[in-house]
Write a protein that holds these residues in place. Structure first.
Motif, PDB file in Angstrom:
ATOM      1  N   ARG A  85       0.837  -1.195   0.000  1.00  0.00           N
ATOM      2  CA  ARG A  85       0.000   0.000   0.000  1.00  0.00           C
ATOM      3  C   ARG A  85       0.873   1.246   0.000  1.00  0.00           C
ATOM      4  O   ARG A  85       1.984   1.247   0.541  1.00  0.00           O
ATOM      5  CB  ARG A  85      -0.908   0.030   1.234  1.00  0.00           C
ATOM      6  CG  ARG A  85      -1.817  -1.180   1.370  1.00  0.00           C
ATOM      7  CD  ARG A  85      -2.819  -0.949   2.499  1.00  0.00           C
ATOM      8  NE  ARG A  85      -2.177  -0.447   3.704  1.00  0.00           N
ATOM      9  CZ  ARG A  85      -1.648  -1.231   4.643  1.00  0.00           C
ATOM     10  NH1 ARG A  85      -1.674  -2.550   4.492  1.00  0.00           N
ATOM     11  NH2 ARG A  85      -1.103  -0.706   5.724  1.00  0.00           N
ATOM     12  N   SER A  86       0.366   2.300  -0.588  1.00  0.00           N
ATOM     13  CA  SER A  86       1.142   3.542  -0.706  1.00  0.00           C
ATOM     14  C   SER A  86       1.382   4.211   0.644  1.00  0.00           C
ATOM     15  O   SER A  86       2.283   5.038   0.786  1.00  0.00           O
ATOM     16  CB  SER A  86       0.425   4.529  -1.643  1.00  0.00           C
ATOM     17  OG  SER A  86      -0.860   4.847  -1.134  1.00  0.00           O
ATOM     18  N   ASP A  87       0.568   3.863   1.664  1.00  0.00           N
ATOM     19  CA  ASP A  87       0.698   4.506   2.968  1.00  0.00           C
ATOM     20  C   ASP A  87       1.558   3.707   3.945  1.00  0.00           C
ATOM     21  O   ASP A  87       1.653   4.035   5.125  1.00  0.00           O
ATOM     22  CB  ASP A  87      -0.682   4.727   3.583  1.00  0.00           C
ATOM     23  CG  ASP A  87      -1.413   3.417   3.870  1.00  0.00           C
ATOM     24  OD1 ASP A  87      -1.017   2.377   3.310  1.00  0.00           O
ATOM     25  OD2 ASP A  87      -2.381   3.448   4.654  1.00  0.00           O
ATOM     26  N   MET A  88       2.206   2.652   3.458  1.00  0.00           N
ATOM     27  CA  MET A  88       2.953   1.771   4.355  1.00  0.00           C
ATOM     28  C   MET A  88       4.272   2.380   4.815  1.00  0.00           C
ATOM     29  O   MET A  88       4.731   2.125   5.916  1.00  0.00           O
ATOM     30  CB  MET A  88       3.213   0.419   3.678  1.00  0.00           C
ATOM     31  CG  MET A  88       1.960  -0.406   3.462  1.00  0.00           C
ATOM     32  SD  MET A  88       2.274  -1.988   2.663  1.00  0.00           S
ATOM     33  CE  MET A  88       2.871  -2.977   4.021  1.00  0.00           C
ATOM     34  N   ARG A  89       4.917   3.173   3.975  1.00  0.00           N
ATOM     35  CA  ARG A  89       6.227   3.722   4.325  1.00  0.00           C
ATOM     36  C   ARG A  89       6.088   5.147   4.843  1.00  0.00           C
ATOM     37  O   ARG A  89       5.644   6.042   4.138  1.00  0.00           O
ATOM     38  CB  ARG A  89       7.172   3.684   3.128  1.00  0.00           C
ATOM     39  CG  ARG A  89       8.635   3.808   3.545  1.00  0.00           C
ATOM     40  CD  ARG A  89       9.598   3.648   2.404  1.00  0.00           C
ATOM     41  NE  ARG A  89      10.947   3.408   2.883  1.00  0.00           N
ATOM     42  CZ  ARG A  89      12.045   3.904   2.323  1.00  0.00           C
ATOM     43  NH1 ARG A  89      11.958   4.654   1.255  1.00  0.00           N
ATOM     44  NH2 ARG A  89      13.227   3.629   2.816  1.00  0.00           N
ATOM     45  N   LYS A  90       6.471   5.348   6.088  1.00  0.00           N
ATOM     46  CA  LYS A  90       6.391   6.661   6.725  1.00  0.00           C
ATOM     47  C   LYS A  90       7.761   7.344   6.681  1.00  0.00           C
ATOM     48  O   LYS A  90       8.764   6.743   6.353  1.00  0.00           O
ATOM     49  CB  LYS A  90       5.947   6.506   8.179  1.00  0.00           C
ATOM     50  CG  LYS A  90       4.708   5.653   8.385  1.00  0.00           C
ATOM     51  CD  LYS A  90       3.464   6.263   7.771  1.00  0.00           C
ATOM     52  CE  LYS A  90       2.233   5.420   8.085  1.00  0.00           C
ATOM     53  NZ  LYS A  90       1.011   5.987   7.458  1.00  0.00           N
ATOM     54  N   GLY A  91       7.761   8.621   7.071  1.00  0.00           N
ATOM     55  CA  GLY A  91       9.016   9.362   7.153  1.00  0.00           C
ATOM     56  C   GLY A  91       9.279  10.193   5.917  1.00  0.00           C
ATOM     57  O   GLY A  91       8.837   9.880   4.816  1.00  0.00           O
ATOM     58  N   LEU A  92      10.035  11.269   6.110  1.00  0.00           N
ATOM     59  CA  LEU A  92      10.293  12.229   5.033  1.00  0.00           C
ATOM     60  C   LEU A  92      11.699  12.113   4.460  1.00  0.00           C
ATOM     61  O   LEU A  92      11.915  12.454   3.304  1.00  0.00           O
ATOM     62  CB  LEU A  92      10.079  13.654   5.565  1.00  0.00           C
ATOM     63  CG  LEU A  92       8.676  13.974   6.096  1.00  0.00           C
ATOM     64  CD1 LEU A  92       8.679  15.317   6.825  1.00  0.00           C
ATOM     65  CD2 LEU A  92       7.678  13.990   4.959  1.00  0.00           C
ATOM     66  N   VAL A  93      12.653  11.663   5.267  1.00  0.00           N
ATOM     67  CA  VAL A  93      14.055  11.606   4.830  1.00  0.00           C
ATOM     68  C   VAL A  93      14.379  10.171   4.434  1.00  0.00           C
ATOM     69  O   VAL A  93      14.642   9.319   5.282  1.00  0.00           O
ATOM     70  CB  VAL A  93      15.004  12.098   5.938  1.00  0.00           C
ATOM     71  CG1 VAL A  93      16.448  12.070   5.448  1.00  0.00           C
ATOM     72  CG2 VAL A  93      14.617  13.512   6.383  1.00  0.00           C
ATOM     73  N   LYS A  94      14.385   9.903   3.141  1.00  0.00           N
ATOM     74  CA  LYS A  94      14.533   8.533   2.645  1.00  0.00           C
ATOM     75  C   LYS A  94      15.992   8.106   2.496  1.00  0.00           C
ATOM     76  O   LYS A  94      16.283   6.914   2.445  1.00  0.00           O
ATOM     77  CB  LYS A  94      13.834   8.389   1.284  1.00  0.00           C
ATOM     78  CG  LYS A  94      12.389   8.884   1.254  1.00  0.00           C
ATOM     79  CD  LYS A  94      11.489   8.117   2.206  1.00  0.00           C
ATOM     80  CE  LYS A  94      10.037   8.559   2.044  1.00  0.00           C
ATOM     81  NZ  LYS A  94       9.138   7.903   3.008  1.00  0.00           N
ATOM     82  N   TYR A  95      16.906   9.059   2.390  1.00  0.00           N
ATOM     83  CA  TYR A  95      18.306   8.716   2.179  1.00  0.00           C
ATOM     84  C   TYR A  95      18.978   8.382   3.516  1.00  0.00           C
ATOM     85  O   TYR A  95      18.452   8.652   4.605  1.00  0.00           O
ATOM     86  CB  TYR A  95      19.056   9.870   1.509  1.00  0.00           C
ATOM     87  CG  TYR A  95      19.061  11.150   2.327  1.00  0.00           C
ATOM     88  CD1 TYR A  95      19.901  11.307   3.424  1.00  0.00           C
ATOM     89  CD2 TYR A  95      18.223  12.218   1.996  1.00  0.00           C
ATOM     90  CE1 TYR A  95      19.914  12.463   4.182  1.00  0.00           C
ATOM     91  CE2 TYR A  95      18.227  13.384   2.751  1.00  0.00           C
ATOM     92  CZ  TYR A  95      19.071  13.496   3.838  1.00  0.00           C
ATOM     93  OH  TYR A  95      19.062  14.645   4.583  1.00  0.00           O
TER      94      TYR A  95
END
Length: 274
Positions: A83-93
């Motif tokens: 699902r598109s809402d499964m990954r939280k957080g803003l800083v992916k690197y």
């Protein structure tokens, strides 16, 4: 001589065989046209005698939860539904540094591909005489230009680690606080704790090593056409191409992604390759 003393102080800091986690609050303004929209992310700097890793606490935790959920789905049904809402957080690197040479690498993902970007630009600090107390730390001010921004850092020799948040390093002590001149990006140390080991990535994937120049071009290509990599996929040696019906949905996705990219115009690095 000074570097030798710092090195032995650094080793002494780990005398109890405990790795350290330095927890930072990262406050940033992603859209320069909307400076009142301030985002906050909790970031970890995990440090061992071999090196460090800087990453988002929120992203790591959400990835751990998502992986557990996907493993359950696969065991129960033989398939997975992301699902598109499964990954939280803003800083992916994330950013890693190898000691003692302080080799710096940015780890980032563009669509399905994960890249390891070697950082070769030096940070030439100018240490000032200005000092102040930040929390429990006695700190000293330093300045530097890096990646198109002018930065003000406050470091403490009470923690003999020449490291800090993001790619910043090279001062005679841990960076407690660092902020750019426009006040768009601010990292502040909140807490320190002992940990057993540095966290590995939840999702193992083969990284593609690239230079800063190559990475900059890849990012520019993605921002110009963010759905390009989704329009044609290779599955089991068979090339699958999006049909006209699916293409309408893809165009909607492209509009949404381009709008999101447009609002993310105030990145931590203005110049990615110089």
């Amino acid at each position: 001589m000074k570097k030798t003393v710092l090195f032995f102080m650094f080793l002494g800091f780990f005398a109890n065989a405990q790795n350290k986690r330095f927890i930072y609050e990262y406050r940033f303004v992603p859209d320069s046209t909307n400076i009142s929209n301030i985002k906050t992310e909790v970031m970890n700097l995990d440090v061992s005698p071999a090196g460090s890793k800087f990453y988002s606490y929120t992203v790591y935790n959400s990835d751990s939860i998502m992986k557990a959920d996907l493993d359950k789905q696969l065991a129960a049904t033989g398939s997975i539904n992301i699902r598109s809402d499964m990954r939280k957080g803003l800083v992916k690197y994330s950013v890693t540094k190898n000691y003692p040479k302080y080799e710096v690498f940015l780890h980032d993902r563009i669509l399905a591909d994960k890249y390891k970007v070697s950082e070769e630009r030096p940070i030439n600090w100018k240490i000032t005489s200005e000092k102040k107390k930040i929390g429990e730390w006695t700190t000293q001010k330093a300045e530097a230009d890096f990646a198109g921004r002018h930065w003000y850092a406050w470091f403490t020799t009470e923690v003999p680690i020449q490291d800090g948040p993001y790619k910043f390093h090279g001062l005679p002590g841990l960076i407690v606080k660092i902020e750019d001149q426009t006040r768009s990006h601010l990292f502040t140390l909140q807490a320190v704790k002992n940990i057993n080991s540095i966290q590995d990535d939840v999702f193992d994937s083969q990284e593609i090593p690239v230079s800063l120049k190559q990475y900059s071009k890849l990012m520019k290509d993605y921002e110009n056409d963010p759905t390009k990599g989704l329009k044609q996929m290779q599955i089991g040696g068979i090339t699958m191409i999006i049909t006209d019906g699916q293409n309408n949905h893809m165009k909607d996705q492209e509009i949404l992604l381009k709008e999101k990219i447009k609002k993310d115009n105030n990145k931590i690095e203005i110049n990615k390759s110089k």
